[in-house]
Design a protein around this motif. Structure first.
Motif, PDB file in Angstrom:
ATOM      1  N   SER A 170       0.830  -1.186  -0.050  1.00  0.00           N
ATOM      2  CA  SER A 170       0.039  -0.181  -0.075  1.00  0.00           C
ATOM      3  C   SER A 170       0.827   1.220   0.010  1.00  0.00           C
ATOM      4  CB  SER A 170      -0.792  -0.044   1.158  1.00  0.00           C
ATOM      5  OG  SER A 170      -1.645   1.087   1.249  1.00  0.00           O
ATOM      6  N   GLY A 171       0.699   2.060  -0.946  1.00  0.00           N
ATOM      7  CA  GLY A 171       1.278   3.449  -0.820  1.00  0.00           C
ATOM      8  C   GLY A 171       2.454   3.456  -1.654  1.00  0.00           C
ATOM      9  N   CYS A 172       2.770   2.463  -2.426  1.00  0.00           N
ATOM     10  CA  CYS A 172       3.809   2.323  -3.376  1.00  0.00           C
ATOM     11  C   CYS A 172       3.770   3.160  -4.550  1.00  0.00           C
ATOM     12  CB  CYS A 172       4.337   0.706  -3.551  1.00  0.00           C
ATOM     13  SG  CYS A 172       3.334   0.081  -4.721  1.00  0.00           S
ATOM     14  N   GLY A 173       2.399   3.494  -4.881  1.00  0.00           N
ATOM     15  CA  GLY A 173       2.386   4.165  -6.313  1.00  0.00           C
ATOM     16  C   GLY A 173       1.661   3.442  -7.575  1.00  0.00           C
ATOM     17  N   LYS A 174       0.990   2.427  -6.992  1.00  0.00           N
ATOM     18  CA  LYS A 174       0.042   1.557  -8.018  1.00  0.00           C
ATOM     19  C   LYS A 174      -1.018   2.521  -8.624  1.00  0.00           C
ATOM     20  CE  LYS A 174      -1.080  -1.504  -5.140  1.00  0.00           C
ATOM     21  NZ  LYS A 174      -0.241  -0.901  -3.781  1.00  0.00           N
ATOM     22  N   SER A 175      -1.815   3.134  -7.573  1.00  0.00           N
ATOM     23  CA  SER A 175      -3.070   3.681  -8.193  1.00  0.00           C
ATOM     24  C   SER A 175      -2.534   4.941  -9.001  1.00  0.00           C
ATOM     25  CB  SER A 175      -3.812   3.959  -7.169  1.00  0.00           C
ATOM     26  OG  SER A 175      -4.528   3.182  -6.520  1.00  0.00           O
ATOM     27  N   THR A 176      -1.338   5.388  -8.461  1.00  0.00           N
ATOM     28  CA  THR A 176      -1.227   6.519  -9.151  1.00  0.00           C
ATOM     29  C   THR A 176      -0.635   6.483 -10.569  1.00  0.00           C
ATOM     30  OG1 THR A 176      -0.468   7.698  -7.210  1.00  0.00           O
ATOM     31  CG2 THR A 176       0.566   8.595  -9.208  1.00  0.00           C
ATOM     32  N   THR A 177       0.031   5.159 -10.733  1.00  0.00           N
ATOM     33  CA  THR A 177       0.695   4.686 -12.089  1.00  0.00           C
ATOM     34  C   THR A 177      -0.700   4.467 -12.861  1.00  0.00           C
ATOM     35  OG1 THR A 177       2.414   3.648 -11.006  1.00  0.00           O
ATOM     36  CG2 THR A 177       1.818   2.945 -13.149  1.00  0.00           C
TER      37      THR A 177
HETATM   38  P1  ADP Z   1      -0.903   2.929  -4.037  1.00  0.00           P
HETATM   39  O1  ADP Z   1      -2.054   2.585  -4.756  1.00  0.00           O
HETATM   40  O2  ADP Z   1       0.067   1.715  -4.119  1.00  0.00           O
HETATM   41  O3  ADP Z   1      -1.386   2.363  -2.440  1.00  0.00           O
HETATM   42  P2  ADP Z   1      -1.025   5.636  -4.586  1.00  0.00           P
HETATM   43  O4  ADP Z   1      -0.462   5.605  -5.895  1.00  0.00           O
HETATM   44  O5  ADP Z   1      -2.291   5.689  -4.133  1.00  0.00           O
HETATM   45  O6  ADP Z   1      -0.257   4.012  -3.792  1.00  0.00           O
HETATM   46  O7  ADP Z   1      -0.162   6.490  -3.548  1.00  0.00           O
HETATM   47  C1  ADP Z   1       1.395   6.794  -3.934  1.00  0.00           C
HETATM   48  C2  ADP Z   1       1.814   7.715  -2.791  1.00  0.00           C
HETATM   49  O8  ADP Z   1       1.565   9.073  -3.296  1.00  0.00           O
HETATM   50  C3  ADP Z   1       1.661   7.647  -1.377  1.00  0.00           C
HETATM   51  O9  ADP Z   1       2.637   8.063  -0.819  1.00  0.00           O
HETATM   52  C4  ADP Z   1       0.369   8.425  -1.257  1.00  0.00           C
HETATM   53  O10 ADP Z   1       0.339   9.041   0.018  1.00  0.00           O
HETATM   54  C5  ADP Z   1       0.936   9.642  -2.236  1.00  0.00           C
HETATM   55  N1  ADP Z   1      -0.569  10.452  -2.731  1.00  0.00           N
HETATM   56  C6  ADP Z   1      -1.293   9.708  -3.548  1.00  0.00           C
HETATM   57  N2  ADP Z   1      -2.150  10.761  -4.108  1.00  0.00           N
HETATM   58  C7  ADP Z   1      -1.832  11.987  -3.691  1.00  0.00           C
HETATM   59  C8  ADP Z   1      -2.249  13.145  -3.846  1.00  0.00           C
HETATM   60  N3  ADP Z   1      -3.241  13.557  -4.449  1.00  0.00           N
HETATM   61  N4  ADP Z   1      -1.534  14.457  -3.060  1.00  0.00           N
HETATM   62  C9  ADP Z   1      -0.424  13.750  -2.519  1.00  0.00           C
HETATM   63  N5  ADP Z   1      -0.143  12.788  -2.444  1.00  0.00           N
HETATM   64  C10 ADP Z   1      -0.529  11.673  -2.701  1.00  0.00           C
END
Ligand code: ADP
Ligand code: MG
Length: 387
Positions: A45-52
């Motif tokens: 969790s938090g590794c950047g998957k959803s962002t990718t």
């Molecule tokens: P995952 O899906 O792997 O759990 P995310 O892609 O959601 O991870 O998040 C990756 C990192 O980016 C985390 O540290 C999260 O806190 C940060 N993050 C995600 N969205 C935002 C945002 N809108 N603003 C600031 N930080 C963010």
């Protein structure tokens, strides 16, 4: 549709007053997903998957890098121009619309030349519903469906336009264990039938391993390794990947290499023949020695002695739980086939190790140090009572 992510980076500006550094959610990520394959994007969790995934879908814009679909760069195209289907963990259905209306929704929003006749739309909606086997639920509202059924509707809605790329973000997390298993098989079946290039995000290594053609393991925004699930499991590039894949997890020990022999807690457990890079002949050094649970062989005269804590019977296998001072984790878990009716009564259990299941890692970089176990060790390990 082939998908290429090139040096993709996403930084979020820091909001904290003290911490002024940007959050680098995705860091210089490069992945190639061949046409028609299912890629599991895996990491904690938090590794950047959803962002990718949001960058691939166009819901977010990258700070740097490129996204290429086939021969078209889509990095800055809006989501609706990318030909993608999206499925999220929480289904995100329109509660006031019926299943049929939910599935029709993406088609009704088509504009201009792409607009379809009502009969065509209905035909496509029925085809998508058939694919996920919800034809008889078409007139219900989402509130009248189980979680698994709702997720099927969400998948049908994502498929109705026959997207070039299907993006799934933890689609099974809200389902109970049995339904999760069933739905993941469904997703795999549908993906194989439609041959849509699919990116499946999950934090669950077993889920990713079981349905993916390829996995990409991420940590802290950085891709650690990509490859077929079996290859990544058998040849982890670093300690993080070795630890992230496998249940029970890999057992990590403080080890020492001296004159081509691996020692754990002073016991000489494996002869190593160096296979280039990292260690040199006659090398001496502290390493992390990691052993897969299936890498232990119960053996009366085995070189690795551990203190027995208990035995867990799992049906097909038993797990011998023990302790060893050199182990990083409190318990060492060895999985042994139940048919072997192993005698595990004494205060001590002794193991020899299967060389292919032992990995060495540099203590500073945590990168894999290649070695070949000596042939005589393999022969020793294959003593007939232990096979
Ligand atoms: P995952 O899906 O792997 O759990 P995310 O892609 O959601 O991870 O998040 C990756 C990192 O980016 C985390 O540290 C999260 O806190 C940060 N993050 C995600 N969205 C935002 C945002 N809108 N603003 C600031 N930080 C963010
Ligand atoms: Mg996420």
């Amino acid at each position: 549709m082939e998908v290429i992510l090139q040096n993709l980076t996403k930084k979020y500006p820091s909001r904290g007053k003290k911490l002024r550094e940007d959050v680098i959610a995705v860091n210089d990520l490069t992945i190639h997903i061949p046409d028609g394959k299912l890629m599991g994007l895996l990491g904690p969790s938090g590794c950047g998957k959803s962002t990718t995934l949001n960058l691939i879908s166009g819901l977010q814009k990258p700070t740097g890098g490129k996204i290429i679909f086939g021969d078209q760069e889509v990095t800055y195209l809006p989501p609706e121009s990318r030909g993608i289907g999206l499925v999220f963990q929480n289904y995100a259905l329109y509660p006031h619309l019926t299943v049929k209306q939910n599935i029709l929704f993406p088609l009704e929003n088509l504009k201009g030349k792409s607009r379809l006749f009502k009969t065509e739309m209905l035909k496509k909606a029925c085809e998508a519903a058939a694919l996920v086997q919800i034809e008889d639920l078409m007139d219900r509202k989402p509130g009248e469906l189980s979680g698994g059924q709702q997720q099927r509707v969400a998948i049908a809605r994502a498929l109705v336009k026959m997207p070039g790329v299907l993006l799934l973000d933890e689609p099974l997390s809200n389902l109970d264990a049995r339904l999760r298993l069933q739905t993941r098989e469904e997703i795999r079946r549908i993906q194989k039938e439609t041959k849509i290039t699919t990116i499946f995000v999950t934090h669950d290594q077993e889920e990713a391993m079981s349905i993916s053609d390829l996995i990409a393991v991420m940590n802290a925004g950085v891709v650690q390794q990509t490859g077929s699930p079996q290859d990544v499991y058998d040849n982890p590039d670093n300690l993080f990947v070795a630890r992230f894949l496998g249940t029970p997890p890999i057992n990590v020990f403080e080890g020492q290499v001296k004159n081509g022999t691996l020692y754990i807690g002073g016991d000489p457990v494996l002869d190593l023949v160096h296979a280039g890079g990292g260690l040199s002949e006659g090398a001496f050094g502290q390493v992390y020695a990691a052993v897969r649970p299936e890498g232990f062989i119960l053996s009366e005269n085995g070189p690795l002695a551990c203190r027995l804590s208990g035995v867990e019977v799992m049906g097909r296998d038993i797990t011998v739980v023990s302790t060893n001072k050199a182990s990083l984790a409190p318990k060492v878990r060895a999985v042994i086939s139940a048919e072997r009716q192993a005698d595990v009564s004494g205060p001590l259990v002794r193991f020899s190790l299967r060389p292919a299941k032992v990995f060495l890692f540099d203590k500073n970089t945590e990168k894999r140090i290649p070695f070949q176990a000596a042939i005589r060790q393999q022969i020793g390990a294959c003593h007939e009572t232990h096979l």
